[in-house]
Design a protein around this motif. Structure first.
Motif, PDB file in Angstrom:
ATOM      1  N   THR A  66       0.744  -1.532  -0.106  1.00 21.44           N
ATOM      2  CA  THR A  66      -0.108  -0.169  -0.097  1.00 21.44           C
ATOM      3  C   THR A  66       1.014   1.579  -0.393  1.00 21.44           C
ATOM      4  N   ARG A  67       0.916   1.902  -0.850  1.00 22.26           N
ATOM      5  CA  ARG A  67       0.824   3.621  -0.929  1.00 22.26           C
ATOM      6  C   ARG A  67       0.357   4.328  -1.226  1.00 22.26           C
ATOM      7  N   MET A  68      -0.111   5.023   0.080  1.00 21.92           N
ATOM      8  CA  MET A  68      -1.805   6.094   0.423  1.00 21.92           C
ATOM      9  C   MET A  68      -1.541   7.221   0.500  1.00 21.92           C
ATOM     10  N   GLY A  69      -0.051   7.467   1.221  1.00 26.54           N
ATOM     11  CA  GLY A  69       0.064   8.655   0.810  1.00 26.54           C
ATOM     12  C   GLY A  69      -0.120   9.794   3.509  1.00 26.54           C
ATOM     13  N   CYS A  70       0.330   9.672   3.542  1.00 21.63           N
ATOM     14  CA  CYS A  70       0.352  10.456   5.215  1.00 21.63           C
ATOM     15  C   CYS A  70      -1.030  11.145   5.032  1.00 21.63           C
ATOM     16  N   LYS A  71      -1.648  11.914   4.080  1.00 20.85           N
ATOM     17  CA  LYS A  71      -2.875  13.418   4.014  1.00 20.85           C
ATOM     18  C   LYS A  71      -4.099  11.855   3.605  1.00 20.85           C
ATOM     19  N   HIS A  72      -3.685  10.567   2.678  1.00 18.33           N
ATOM     20  CA  HIS A  72      -4.847  10.252   2.265  1.00 18.33           C
ATOM     21  C   HIS A  72      -4.881   8.377   2.759  1.00 18.33           C
ATOM     22  N   ILE A  73      -4.064   8.012   3.872  1.00 17.00           N
ATOM     23  CA  ILE A  73      -4.102   7.019   4.070  1.00 17.00           C
ATOM     24  C   ILE A  73      -5.074   6.174   5.258  1.00 17.00           C
ATOM     25  N   PRO A 106       5.395   3.703   2.467  1.00 15.48           N
ATOM     26  CA  PRO A 106       5.552   4.936   3.217  1.00 15.48           C
ATOM     27  C   PRO A 106       6.160   6.061   1.932  1.00 15.48           C
ATOM     28  N   MET A 107       6.743   5.939   0.988  1.00 16.06           N
ATOM     29  CA  MET A 107       7.381   6.771   0.034  1.00 16.06           C
ATOM     30  C   MET A 107       6.844   7.137  -1.213  1.00 16.06           C
ATOM     31  N   HIS A 108       6.776   6.445  -1.791  1.00 13.34           N
ATOM     32  CA  HIS A 108       5.698   6.752  -2.754  1.00 13.34           C
ATOM     33  C   HIS A 108       4.491   8.226  -2.839  1.00 13.34           C
ATOM     34  N   GLY A 109       3.848   7.671  -1.867  1.00 18.77           N
ATOM     35  CA  GLY A 109       2.523   8.504  -1.733  1.00 18.77           C
ATOM     36  C   GLY A 109       2.974   9.873  -1.591  1.00 18.77           C
ATOM     37  N   ASN A 110       4.065  10.253  -0.813  1.00 22.08           N
ATOM     38  CA  ASN A 110       4.405  11.444   0.068  1.00 22.08           C
ATOM     39  C   ASN A 110       5.775  11.704  -1.028  1.00 22.08           C
ATOM     40  N   ASN A 160       6.319  12.411   7.263  1.00 20.57           N
ATOM     41  CA  ASN A 160       5.309  12.399   6.373  1.00 20.57           C
ATOM     42  C   ASN A 160       5.820  11.237   6.243  1.00 20.57           C
ATOM     43  N   ILE A 161       7.092  10.617   5.604  1.00 21.38           N
ATOM     44  CA  ILE A 161       6.867   8.822   6.100  1.00 21.38           C
ATOM     45  C   ILE A 161       6.670   8.668   7.178  1.00 21.38           C
ATOM     46  N   ARG A 162       7.717   8.626   7.708  1.00 22.32           N
ATOM     47  CA  ARG A 162       6.781   8.686   9.885  1.00 22.32           C
ATOM     48  C   ARG A 162       5.030   8.275   9.951  1.00 22.32           C
ATOM     49  N   SER A 163       5.022   9.876   9.333  1.00 28.84           N
ATOM     50  CA  SER A 163       3.526   9.889   9.510  1.00 28.84           C
ATOM     51  C   SER A 163       2.481   8.525   9.277  1.00 28.84           C
ATOM     52  N   GLU A 164       3.052   8.179   7.577  1.00 26.22           N
ATOM     53  CA  GLU A 164       1.919   6.772   7.094  1.00 26.22           C
ATOM     54  C   GLU A 164       2.332   5.284   7.596  1.00 26.22           C
ATOM     55  N   LEU A 165       4.068   5.799   7.900  1.00 30.50           N
ATOM     56  CA  LEU A 165       4.690   4.284   8.655  1.00 30.50           C
ATOM     57  C   LEU A 165       3.467   3.843  10.043  1.00 30.50           C
ATOM     58  N   GLU A 166       3.489   5.145  10.978  1.00 27.99           N
ATOM     59  CA  GLU A 166       2.358   4.974  11.965  1.00 27.99           C
ATOM     60  C   GLU A 166       1.140   4.349  12.255  1.00 27.99           C
ATOM     61  N   ALA A 167       1.031   5.251  10.925  1.00 30.74           N
ATOM     62  CA  ALA A 167      -1.059   4.862  10.977  1.00 30.74           C
ATOM     63  C   ALA A 167      -1.461   3.880  10.414  1.00 30.74           C
ATOM     64  N   ALA A 177      14.067   2.210  10.644  1.00 30.51           N
ATOM     65  CA  ALA A 177      14.692   0.702  10.896  1.00 30.51           C
ATOM     66  C   ALA A 177      14.226   1.324  12.637  1.00 30.51           C
ATOM     67  N   MET A 178      15.007   1.795  13.002  1.00 34.76           N
ATOM     68  CA  MET A 178      14.427   2.174  14.662  1.00 34.76           C
ATOM     69  C   MET A 178      12.957   2.208  15.205  1.00 34.76           C
ATOM     70  N   LEU A 179      12.784   3.540  14.354  1.00 35.71           N
ATOM     71  CA  LEU A 179      11.183   3.503  14.583  1.00 35.71           C
ATOM     72  C   LEU A 179      10.480   2.355  14.112  1.00 35.71           C
ATOM     73  N   ILE A 180       9.967   1.805  13.146  1.00 35.78           N
ATOM     74  CA  ILE A 180       9.368   0.556  12.998  1.00 35.78           C
ATOM     75  C   ILE A 180       9.251   0.179  14.062  1.00 35.78           C
ATOM     76  N   THR A 181      10.231  -0.458  14.538  1.00 31.37           N
ATOM     77  CA  THR A 181      10.572  -1.448  15.859  1.00 31.37           C
ATOM     78  C   THR A 181       9.823  -0.709  16.950  1.00 31.37           C
ATOM     79  N   LYS A 182       9.760   0.445  17.439  1.00 27.21           N
ATOM     80  CA  LYS A 182       9.180   1.445  18.447  1.00 27.21           C
ATOM     81  C   LYS A 182       7.703   1.573  17.973  1.00 27.21           C
ATOM     82  N   VAL A 183       6.770   1.419  16.895  1.00 27.81           N
ATOM     83  CA  VAL A 183       6.127   1.472  16.315  1.00 27.81           C
ATOM     84  C   VAL A 183       5.001   0.769  16.197  1.00 27.81           C
ATOM     85  N   ALA A 184       5.878  -1.379  15.883  1.00 26.27           N
ATOM     86  CA  ALA A 184       4.875  -1.882  15.854  1.00 26.27           C
ATOM     87  C   ALA A 184       4.829  -2.240  17.175  1.00 26.27           C
ATOM     88  N   ARG A 185       5.567  -2.544  17.997  1.00 22.28           N
ATOM     89  CA  ARG A 185       5.762  -2.376  19.412  1.00 22.28           C
ATOM     90  C   ARG A 185       4.072  -1.518  20.407  1.00 22.28           C
TER      91      ARG A 185
END
Length: 472
Positions: free
Chosen positions: A328-335, A359-363, A378-385, A445-453
């Motif tokens: 999925t590549r939605m963009g942080c504004k649309h996800i 989280p890259m292409h939609g942003n 914005n990449i971080r925002s879409e990933l967290e969402a 990568a460090m962000l992903i581990t924190k968000v996933a947990r």
């Protein structure tokens, strides 16, 4: 290319060339068709780049990821170039991919499937067939497999011989990569060998070194417990992937394998379909539906749930485990609006897929000075969402798809060093899309581990726990 002849599903017959009866998007206009066919025949006689056994191995790993037992890290360059086929560039790409996988594996407590966008990522889709600069109009640059980036008539002419060159450079890249692994590059007991020179200057250096030390301590503990762990090299596997865009090339590398059923694309392990070529009646879907490879497909905010279910049915009618990955590549504004209906539709239909976030292409955005970029926030925002939405919908996010490089580029804004617009010109090297540099990739990568947990936990079949494993 020829136009479609009737309904796509008139019969179940398929060959590597059956896509020619469909409308093919994003194909260059070659002025010498005989030369094109001759090059394709020559490629068809060359040794394959990957094996069917490796492909089936990846499919089994992706099936595990569907059940929550592994996590997919799918990353690399937006588009490889022939000029970047050198030892240092390849080593740095591998280093950042494996360093990220160490962080993810340790933080998520799961094995990580490493799939690189390399050794074949030479074709790129374009929004227009032609480009105008200074009053001159020429064919658009479609990647080194088609033409050259320089803006002149000779460089922009689609040249079939470039397909042969792309195959050769892919083979060189894979040959060097395999040699590195045979020599111990992927030895998980020595992650310090994978470090890049940037680490001492990074604002996140202390945090990163702490992670590496924890990983090293884990291996020492395993060695103490098992004794045998330290006597054998424990390697981190890798697989390749590219967007299977240029169909004459993909047809040429599609072959039968003795003692195995069906046809395999033997130029890559995981071919994928972009949004511009996902028309259900189009040539690319027709080509992909006959492959034995696992396949991935990009999904955007304009994708309708009913259309997505039809595509899944065409590409994976028998519900084969590990076959279908949706990126999925939605963009942080649309996800928040676009993703939940798709997740709900697939879940209600009982279809089993591997969900991955890009989280890259939609942003992607363009600065006031005309530079194409992406902002880390914005990449971080879409990933967290994405993690939050999957948890809320009762589905599992099983991977991430990133455009990144092992080079010290300045193409994406933000990150630990807070890159600003004026910093972009310092090391803006991409000819197509902006990439995360090595520092931004490690930070993510460090962000992903924190968000996933922190994300809501999934229950039920999709939440099958990780199997006991001794590798990261």
């Amino acid at each position: 290319m020829n136009s479609p002849q009737g309904s796509m599903r008139e019969n179940g017959s398929w060959t590597p060339a059956s896509w020619r009866l469909r409308e093919a998007q994003q194909q260059p206009c070659y002025d010498d068709r005989a030369q094109l066919e001759n090059v394709a025949r020559r490629i068809g006689k060359l040794p394959p780049l990957v094996t069917s056994g490796e492909i089936q191995e990846l499919k089994r790993a992706l099936a595990d990821a569907q059940e929550g037992r592994r996590f997919l890290l799918h990353g690399g360059d937006c588009a490889e170039s022939f000029g970047d086929c050198d030892a240092d560039t390849i080593v740095n790409r591998l280093k950042v991919l494996f360093q990220m996988s160490l962080i993810l594996g340790h933080g998520l407590k799961q094995p990580v499937i490493r799939v690189g966008r390399f050794a074949g990522q030479y074709a790129k889709p374009r929004s227009s067939d032609r480009e105008t600069v200074g009053g001159e109009t020429l064919p658009s640059f479609r990647g080194d497999i088609v033409n050259a980036a320089a803006f002149d008539a000779a460089a922009r002419r689609p040249d079939p011989e470039r397909m042969f060159q792309a195959y050769a450079f892919s083979a060189l890249t894979l040959n060097f990569t395999r040699a590195l692994f045979e020599g111990g590059f992927g030895d998980l007991r020595h992650p310090e060998y994978w470090q890049l020179d940037w680490i001492d200057q990074s604002p996140r250096a202390i945090e990163y070194r702490r992670e590496v030390e924890e990983i090293a301590n884990s291996w020492r503990f395993l060695h103490t417990l098992g004794g045998q762990v330290g006597t054998e090299r424990v390697s981190a596997g890798f697989y390749t992937s590219h967007e299977a865009l240029l169909l004459p090339f993909e047809e040429a590398v599609t072959r039968r394998v003795p003692h195995r059923r069906g046809w395999f694309n033997l130029s890559t392990h995981l071919p994928w379909i972009g949004m511009r070529t996902s028309d259900i009646d189009g040539a690319h879907i027709e080509y992909f539906r006959g492959l034995q490879n696992p396949v991935a497909m990009k999904v955007g905010p304009s994708t309708r749930p009913a259309d997505l279910l039809r595509l899944i049915e065409v590409l994976n009618p028998h519900e084969e485990p590990g076959r279908m990955t949706l990126i999925t590549r939605m963009g942080c504004k649309h996800i928040a609006e676009a993703l939940p209906p798709l997740l709900a539709a697939v879940r209600r239909a009982g279809r089993h897929v591997l969900w991955v976030v890009d989280p890259m292409h939609g942003n992607t955005e363009t600065t006031p000075t005309g530079i194409k970029t992406r902002h880390f926030d914005n990449i971080r925002s879409e990933l967290e969402a994405a993690f939050q939405i999957h948890g809320a919908e009762g589905t599992r996010l099983g991977g991430v798809h990133l455009e990144m490089t092992g080079e010290d580029v300045t193409e994406c804004l933000g990150g630990a060093r807070s890159l600003q617009e004026q910093d972009l010109s310092r090391a803006y090297k991409t000819t197509v899309d902006p990439r995360l540099n090595y520092e931004q990739a490690m930070e993510l990568a460090m962000l992903i581990t924190k968000v996933a947990r922190a994300a809501p936990k999934v229950t039920g079949r999709a939440a099958a726990g990780p199997r006991p494993v001794a590798v990261i």
